[in-house]
Scaffold this motif. Structure first.
Motif, PDB file in Angstrom:
ATOM      1  N   LEU A 172      12.089   0.615  11.162  1.00 31.75           N
ATOM      2  CA  LEU A 172      10.664   0.562  11.886  1.00 31.75           C
ATOM      3  C   LEU A 172      10.098  -0.683  11.918  1.00 31.75           C
ATOM      4  O   LEU A 172      10.653  -1.783  11.202  1.00 31.75           O
ATOM      5  CB  LEU A 172       9.678   1.438  11.059  1.00 31.75           C
ATOM      6  CG  LEU A 172      10.281   3.074  11.148  1.00 31.75           C
ATOM      7  CD1 LEU A 172       9.594   3.922   9.989  1.00 31.75           C
ATOM      8  CD2 LEU A 172      10.036   3.661  12.380  1.00 31.75           C
ATOM      9  N   PRO A 173       8.765  -0.951  12.728  1.00 30.89           N
ATOM     10  CA  PRO A 173       8.177  -2.278  12.812  1.00 30.89           C
ATOM     11  C   PRO A 173       7.250  -2.553  11.603  1.00 30.89           C
ATOM     12  O   PRO A 173       6.997  -1.743  10.899  1.00 30.89           O
ATOM     13  CB  PRO A 173       7.606  -2.225  14.101  1.00 30.89           C
ATOM     14  CG  PRO A 173       7.240  -0.893  14.325  1.00 30.89           C
ATOM     15  CD  PRO A 173       8.538   0.031  13.729  1.00 30.89           C
ATOM     16  N   GLU A 174       7.051  -4.005  11.490  1.00 33.78           N
ATOM     17  CA  GLU A 174       6.319  -4.381  10.251  1.00 33.78           C
ATOM     18  C   GLU A 174       4.757  -4.369  11.239  1.00 33.78           C
ATOM     19  O   GLU A 174       4.985  -4.551  12.529  1.00 33.78           O
ATOM     20  CB  GLU A 174       6.484  -5.501   9.911  1.00 33.78           C
ATOM     21  CG  GLU A 174       7.525  -5.898   8.952  1.00 33.78           C
ATOM     22  CD  GLU A 174       7.592  -5.064   7.716  1.00 33.78           C
ATOM     23  OE1 GLU A 174       6.188  -4.571   7.387  1.00 33.78           O
ATOM     24  OE2 GLU A 174       8.277  -4.869   6.783  1.00 33.78           O
ATOM     25  N   PRO A 175       3.541  -4.414  10.616  1.00 31.14           N
ATOM     26  CA  PRO A 175       3.669  -4.014   9.136  1.00 31.14           C
ATOM     27  C   PRO A 175       3.677  -2.509   8.730  1.00 31.14           C
ATOM     28  O   PRO A 175       3.737  -1.714   9.754  1.00 31.14           O
ATOM     29  CB  PRO A 175       1.999  -4.391   8.792  1.00 31.14           C
ATOM     30  CG  PRO A 175       1.234  -4.191  10.302  1.00 31.14           C
ATOM     31  CD  PRO A 175       2.314  -4.231  11.294  1.00 31.14           C
ATOM     32  N   GLY A 176       4.139  -2.217   7.660  1.00 29.99           N
ATOM     33  CA  GLY A 176       4.473  -0.920   7.175  1.00 29.99           C
ATOM     34  C   GLY A 176       5.818  -0.659   6.854  1.00 29.99           C
ATOM     35  O   GLY A 176       6.047   0.273   6.002  1.00 29.99           O
ATOM     36  N   ALA A 177       6.754  -1.070   7.629  1.00 28.79           N
ATOM     37  CA  ALA A 177       8.262  -0.854   7.407  1.00 28.79           C
ATOM     38  C   ALA A 177       8.725  -0.884   5.826  1.00 28.79           C
ATOM     39  O   ALA A 177       9.272  -0.239   5.193  1.00 28.79           O
ATOM     40  CB  ALA A 177       8.890  -1.697   8.297  1.00 28.79           C
ATOM     41  N   GLY A 178       8.379  -2.192   5.367  1.00 31.66           N
ATOM     42  CA  GLY A 178       8.496  -2.524   3.999  1.00 31.66           C
ATOM     43  C   GLY A 178       7.843  -1.802   2.840  1.00 31.66           C
ATOM     44  O   GLY A 178       8.299  -1.439   1.795  1.00 31.66           O
ATOM     45  N   ALA A 404       1.447   1.863   8.093  1.00 34.18           N
ATOM     46  CA  ALA A 404       0.858   0.457   8.704  1.00 34.18           C
ATOM     47  C   ALA A 404      -0.599   0.115   8.657  1.00 34.18           C
ATOM     48  O   ALA A 404      -1.205  -0.888   8.429  1.00 34.18           O
ATOM     49  CB  ALA A 404       1.170   0.361  10.221  1.00 34.18           C
ATOM     50  N   TRP A 405      -1.318   1.325   8.370  1.00 34.30           N
ATOM     51  CA  TRP A 405      -2.959   1.230   8.343  1.00 34.30           C
ATOM     52  C   TRP A 405      -3.039   0.649   6.936  1.00 34.30           C
ATOM     53  O   TRP A 405      -4.056  -0.064   6.792  1.00 34.30           O
ATOM     54  CB  TRP A 405      -3.379   2.691   8.476  1.00 34.30           C
ATOM     55  CG  TRP A 405      -4.962   2.593   8.068  1.00 34.30           C
ATOM     56  CD1 TRP A 405      -5.576   3.052   6.987  1.00 34.30           C
ATOM     57  CD2 TRP A 405      -6.071   2.281   8.750  1.00 34.30           C
ATOM     58  NE1 TRP A 405      -6.726   3.145   6.901  1.00 34.30           N
ATOM     59  CE2 TRP A 405      -7.338   2.420   7.900  1.00 34.30           C
ATOM     60  CE3 TRP A 405      -6.264   1.653  10.051  1.00 34.30           C
ATOM     61  CZ2 TRP A 405      -8.307   1.993   8.397  1.00 34.30           C
ATOM     62  CZ3 TRP A 405      -7.312   1.391  10.309  1.00 34.30           C
ATOM     63  CH2 TRP A 405      -8.689   1.535   9.787  1.00 34.30           C
ATOM     64  N   ILE A 406      -2.410   1.212   5.908  1.00 37.18           N
ATOM     65  CA  ILE A 406      -2.684   0.757   4.688  1.00 37.18           C
ATOM     66  C   ILE A 406      -2.288  -0.808   4.411  1.00 37.18           C
ATOM     67  O   ILE A 406      -2.907  -1.535   3.912  1.00 37.18           O
ATOM     68  CB  ILE A 406      -1.998   1.539   3.849  1.00 37.18           C
ATOM     69  CG1 ILE A 406      -2.315   2.919   3.562  1.00 37.18           C
ATOM     70  CG2 ILE A 406      -1.883   0.940   2.215  1.00 37.18           C
ATOM     71  CD1 ILE A 406      -1.626   4.001   2.843  1.00 37.18           C
ATOM     72  N   ALA A 407      -1.196  -1.184   5.025  1.00 29.83           N
ATOM     73  CA  ALA A 407      -0.715  -2.553   5.081  1.00 29.83           C
ATOM     74  C   ALA A 407      -1.697  -3.529   5.626  1.00 29.83           C
ATOM     75  O   ALA A 407      -2.106  -4.617   5.216  1.00 29.83           O
ATOM     76  CB  ALA A 407       0.519  -2.633   5.652  1.00 29.83           C
TER      77      ALA A 407
END
Length: 747
Positions: A172-178, A404-407
């Motif tokens: 999945l793409p960043e932000p959020g994947a990691g 992704a929202w949290i990141a």
């Protein structure tokens, strides 16, 4: 001694019991004393029984050992790039001759697959003994590591599910994947250092690993879903408990996870079953039980924070929500009360061991709150759905959006001015934070009903005092913020040419000439360096010298990424070092592998590298291969910066660089350790000697021998641990010194 104390506690409990029995009744105080002494006895017996094995294992400290052990925790990537986890040894000893010893240890290995809870491993590496109060007896830096037996049974199934989910999330793409594996199953290996720092700054770090919040989300989600299905309260509680148990197994049942699960389970279930008043007693019982099983948790900050946060949820959040409901709609008041109560109660504990206090944590938690349950629950379902790839992909993609929202929330909120404040860790800071937290609580709480006249008077007096405290703290904070922000350069003398930043136990020195800036090392963490550079009015670094890559010299490099022109760096030793350089290069910096003979110009002054020798194999990467650089000319006093060289390379430097006297400034090597070459400092014969050192550091720097050595050479001693930031300049051919504690010069 442990057994004597345990025996005394047991004897005391029996004596009180006998006295109470002979009097034919037992008071509440007697019962409490009996329980307390019994608990102390059990805990001391648990600790005492472990002492012989721990004592035997400690003898391996400082040696290269071979260890066969079973992994007992999840693995995470440390700042050194190693994969770290807890393990219980089956045997330990010199290579080829291990002895049967069962003790907890902490092991660091090169990143790889298969290091899951329940796996049996064999490692060979250097062992270092820990402090007596720590759970792990040894820390082992493994040079060799192999999986003897992969995780089996339910742990093996959970490991396979986690690995499949991590690989799916990585697509999945960043932000959020990691971040997604951290939210859903507690695996933080893919979370970048930058995002991890931002999460900590904004008070969202409890979401990046398995904490009470994650467990509470799982319990609450199952309870709510079962209620929608028409299940009775008893069945809902049982299903919630079963779901929590499965979640613990999925994310690895290490001590911290079990602790979080017990705390969250107690806190949530007391609310869910409609008995919130019983929560405090159940929480106390749970804390006692946990400490009986694992007494070492008593010395861990995480345990104190977990217990305090759970207590805040049970005891403080409801009245705080009622107080906020005077000004806000009830649902919003409750949403604010939950993170705010935890922040106020945990703040003083955090101040005991950490310098950062988040000021934006409540707002960040409010913004992240709607997304966290969705990301956790849907992500966990995606992990469980691994055998059905299409469904797992759909669920992972659905969990990615709230993640992704949290990141993005963490990254954005961390950039807000004054997102956090720095306070020296310790009891005074904890008392200050506790006073402010109490004042906030008193101001926000609603006045209790049915108070007597005297109690009402006391309540009004408390509210007024609390308001005064908050006004004074807010005014002082605003003033300090202005002085540390836009007004910071106004506090700095104009004539400085060399600055030693006060960044704690580490080096960060600035040289200025004709408007150009050189920075020698970055200190251990970014925020202290940012503050110093801001106070000096420094926006861009023309020349960055990374003498070597130890944390106390290169840990704050993030603060200057994207605004560096050229970089001189010492030898790299691992991938983590190279990643730091890659980030600087990606930000536009030009990299140079520093070695003796390299030279250049900074404004009106010139610089040259004196150490290390090119292609030298005598000294490995690290302290003894530190870049040594000299500045001279223009308005910059002739100065020598020695990095962390020990005595042996100092002697070699004397022969190769042909140092002669006439230096105005020397940055003493290795923060003033005892390992110095007197002949070097006699040859340099510096007027000023800078010790860049942290207050109360564990190394005892600067050592008395080093201080006496520099005094004997006629140097005027300057120490960042005593004088704070140090500025040095030239005026009419004479050295001038400004410090945060005094202004003057050596004459």
């Amino acid at each position: 001694m442990t057994w004597w104390i345990a025996g005394g506690c047991a004897l005391g409990a029996v004596s009180i019991l006998v006295v109470a029995w002979r009097r034919a009744h037992a008071t509440t105080g007697a019962g409490l004393a009996i329980v307390t002494l019994a608990v102390m006895t059990a805990a001391l017996i648990s600790v005492g029984s472990a002492l012989p094995a721990r004592t035997e294992a400690v003898e391996s400290g400082g040696r290269v050992v071979e260890v066969i052990a079973g992994i007992t925790s999840s693995a995470s990537v440390g700042q050194d790039g190693r994969l770290w986890f807890e393990a219980q040894t089956a045997s330990i000893g010199v290579r080829g001759e291990p002895r049967s010893v069962s003790v907890p240890v902490r092991i660091g290995v090169e990143p790889g697959d298969g290091f899951d809870l329940g796996a049996e491993i064999r490692v060979v590496g250097e062992a270092a003994a820990t402090d007596a109060g720590e759970r792990s007896v040894l820390v082992i830096y493994a040079g060799e590591a192999e999986i003897v037996q992969a995780a089996q049974g339910v742990f093996g199934v959970a490991a396979d599910l986690r690995q499949s989910f991590i690989e799916r999330a990585a697509r999945l793409p960043e932000p959020g994947a990691g971040l997604l594996p951290g939210l859903a199953v507690g695996d933080t290996r893919a979370v970048s250092t930058e995002l991890n720092d931002d999460m900590r700054t904004t008070g969202l770090s409890h979401l990046t690993a398995v904490s009470g919040a994650n467990c509470a989300i799982v319990v609450g989600a199952v309870f709510w879903l079962s209620a929608l299905c028409g299940c009775r309260r008893g069945l809902r509680v049982l299903l919630s408990a079963a779901a929590l148990s499965g979640f613990v197994i999925l994310v690895t049942p290490e001590p911290s996870v079990i602790r979080a699960a017990v705390m969250a389970g107690i806190a949530m279930l007391t609310v869910l079953i409609g008995r919130p008043r019983a929560g405090a007693g159940m929480l106390a019982l749970g804390v006692t039980g946990i400490l009986l099983v694992d007494p070492w948790l008593a010395a861990t900050p995480g345990f104190a924070l977990s217990a305090a946060a759970s207590a805040a949820l049970i005891l403080f959040a409801p009245p705080l929500a009622r107080g906020l409901a005077r000004m806000l709609p009830a649902p919003l008041a409750l949403a604010i009360a939950v993170p705010l109560s935890a922040q106020l109660v945990c703040g003083p504990i955090i101040a005991l061991f950490a310098e950062q206090q988040s000021l934006i944590g409540v707002v960040a938690n409010l913004l992240a709150a709607p997304a966290a349950p969705v990301a956790t629950v849907v992500g966990m379902l995606a992990c469980l759905a691994a055998p059905v790839p299409l469904l797992a992909d759909l669920l992972a993609a659905s969990a990615w959006l709230p993640t992704a929202w949290i990141a993005t929330t963490a990254t954005t909120a961390a950039q807000v001015p004054l997102a956090q404040v720095l306070l020296p860790a310790g009891i005074p800071s904890a008392l200050f934070v506790a006073a402010v937290s109490a004042a906030i609580g008193v101001v926000l709480l609603r006045r209790p009903s049915a108070l007597s006249g005297r109690a009402q008077s006391w309540w009004r007096w408390s509210r007024r005092c609390s308001a005064i405290v908050l006004i004074v703290v807010s005014g002082g904070g605003a003033g300090l913020a202005a002085l540390d922000g836009p007004l910071a350069p106004l506090r700095t003398p104009e004539g400085w040419a060399i600055a030693a930043c006060d960044v704690g136990q580490g080096d960060a020195l600035v040289v200025r000439s004709a408007g150009d800036i050189a920075l020698i090392d970055t200190g251990p963490e970014p925020d202290a360096l940012r503050s110093c550079l801001r106070s000096l009015g420094v926006e861009r670094i023309d020349l960055l010298v990374l003498t070597h890559f130890d944390l106390d010299h290169a840990g704050g490099v993030e603060a200057v990424e994207g605004r560096v022109g050229e970089v001189l760096h010492g030898p790299t030793s691992d991938q983590a070092d190279q990643r730091s350089l890659d980030r600087l290069e990606a930000g536009g910096a030009v990299l140079h592998d520093a070695s003796a003979g390299l030279h250049g110009v900074l404004g009106a002054t010139s610089w040259r590298v004196l150490w290390p020798q090119r292609d030298s194999v005598a000294f490995p990467a690290g302290n003894d291969a530190s870049v040594v650089v000299e500045f001279a000319g223009g308005e910059v006093p002739r100065s020598l910066f020695l990095g962390d060289l020990s005595a042996a390379p100092q002697r070699m430097l004397m022969r190769t660089a042909q140092l002669t006297g006439g230096y105005a400034v020397v940055k003493v090597a290795h923060h003033g350790s005892a390992d110095q070459e007197p002949g070097l400092y006699e040859a340099v014969h510096a007027t000023l000697a800078i010790f860049s050192v942290g207050t109360g550091n564990d190394y005892g720097h600067p050592r008395e021998d080093a201080l006496a050595l520099l005094e004997a050479t006629g140097s005027h001693l300057l120490r960042t641990d005593q004088q704070g930031r140090i500025l040095i300049g030239m005026q009419a051919g004479e050295l001038q010194v400004w410090t945060e504690s005094s202004v003057g010069g050596p004459g």
